[in-house]
Motif scaffolding. Structure first.
Motif, PDB file in Angstrom:
ATOM      1  N   SER A   8       0.835  -1.198   0.000  1.00 25.79           N
ATOM      2  CA  SER A   8       0.000   0.000   0.000  1.00 25.79           C
ATOM      3  C   SER A   8       0.874   1.254   0.000  1.00 25.79           C
ATOM      4  N   THR A   9       1.975   1.182   0.742  1.00 25.06           N
ATOM      5  CA  THR A   9       2.914   2.305   0.780  1.00 25.06           C
ATOM      6  C   THR A   9       3.478   2.591  -0.605  1.00 25.06           C
ATOM      7  N   ILE A  10       3.898   1.546  -1.313  1.00 20.14           N
ATOM      8  CA  ILE A  10       4.440   1.717  -2.658  1.00 20.14           C
ATOM      9  C   ILE A  10       3.380   2.309  -3.588  1.00 20.14           C
ATOM     10  N   THR A  11       2.159   1.783  -3.519  1.00 14.14           N
ATOM     11  CA  THR A  11       1.077   2.265  -4.376  1.00 14.14           C
ATOM     12  C   THR A  11       0.796   3.746  -4.139  1.00 14.14           C
ATOM     13  N   LEU A  12       0.748   4.142  -2.862  1.00 12.98           N
ATOM     14  CA  LEU A  12       0.496   5.544  -2.532  1.00 12.98           C
ATOM     15  C   LEU A  12       1.621   6.448  -3.022  1.00 12.98           C
TER      16      LEU A  12
END
Length: 212
Positions: A8-12
């Motif tokens: 989720s961190t990478i996507t954000l």
């Protein structure tokens, strides 16, 4: 489950890069910082695979690490989600405290507990949501406290919160995050993971031995 927050961190981060680029608001420094954070997260994911391959095996070697670095590592992975959710993070730590631990597993515990707090704050639409993280030395242990202002846990559920597959999130929860966190702290590190309600919300406390 352990990969959900880092992914989720990478996507954000990627989404923010695209949006700011389209708006012409992304500086070179900000782009480099975002790419470095994405790279660090990918490395963490790779190391997590190695951790799980040797999970609970007796031949693993603990590392002596500064508790501040470990807690900050966990909070850093949660920061993009905290920013999107407009949740304030208050953090304090004694940088001279060291512990013998498994760094990735410990960081995952911090991520799990913060994620749990974020979920509750969002679910209850708390005004001015806050998560507090503090670390103090108490006799021969280090105590890491993570609390929120979401109103606390139903007393009927407090004794079940660490049970495997028990979740208050319905279909959106696996019920494994807090269970695995307790296993890591108590079975792997010889510490204690507890939860209680304070005047504002739920307060999780991690207690582990420290290394001089």
């Amino acid at each position: 489950h352990q990969w959900r927050q880092p992914l989720s961190t990478i996507t954000l981060q990627i989404s923010n890069l695209k949006i700011n680029s389209l708006l012409g608001k992304q500086s070179v420094e900000e782009t480099n910082d975002a790419l470095e954070h994405i790279s660090d997260t990918i490395i963490y994911l790779s190391e997590t695979i190695d951790d799980f391959q040797s999970f609970f095996k007796p031949n693993k070697q603990q590392e002596r690490k500064c508790i501040c670095e470990l807690v900050e590592r966990g909070t850093n992975f949660a920061k993009p989600r905290l920013k999107v959710a407009d949740i304030k993070l208050l953090y304090s730590c004694d940088k001279q405290i060291y512990v013998l631990t498994y760094p990735n597993e410990f960081a995952q515990v911090i991520i799990n507990i913060i994620n749990n707090a974020v979920d509750v704050l969002l679910e209850r639409t708390v005004k001015k949501p806050v998560i507090k993280v503090s670390t103090v030395q108490n006799n021969h242990t280090i105590e890491i406290s993570i609390s929120d202002n979401a109103g606390g846990i139903d007393p009927k559920l407090t004794n079940r919160i660490f049970e495997p597959y028990f979740s208050t999130k319905g279909k959106n929860g696996t019920g494994l995050g807090l269970y695995m966190s307790k296993m890591i702290i108590e079975k792997e590190l010889g510490g204690i993971l507890q939860v209680k309600n304070n005047s504002e919300g739920a307060e999780f406390t991690v207690k582990i031995p420290y290394s001089k």
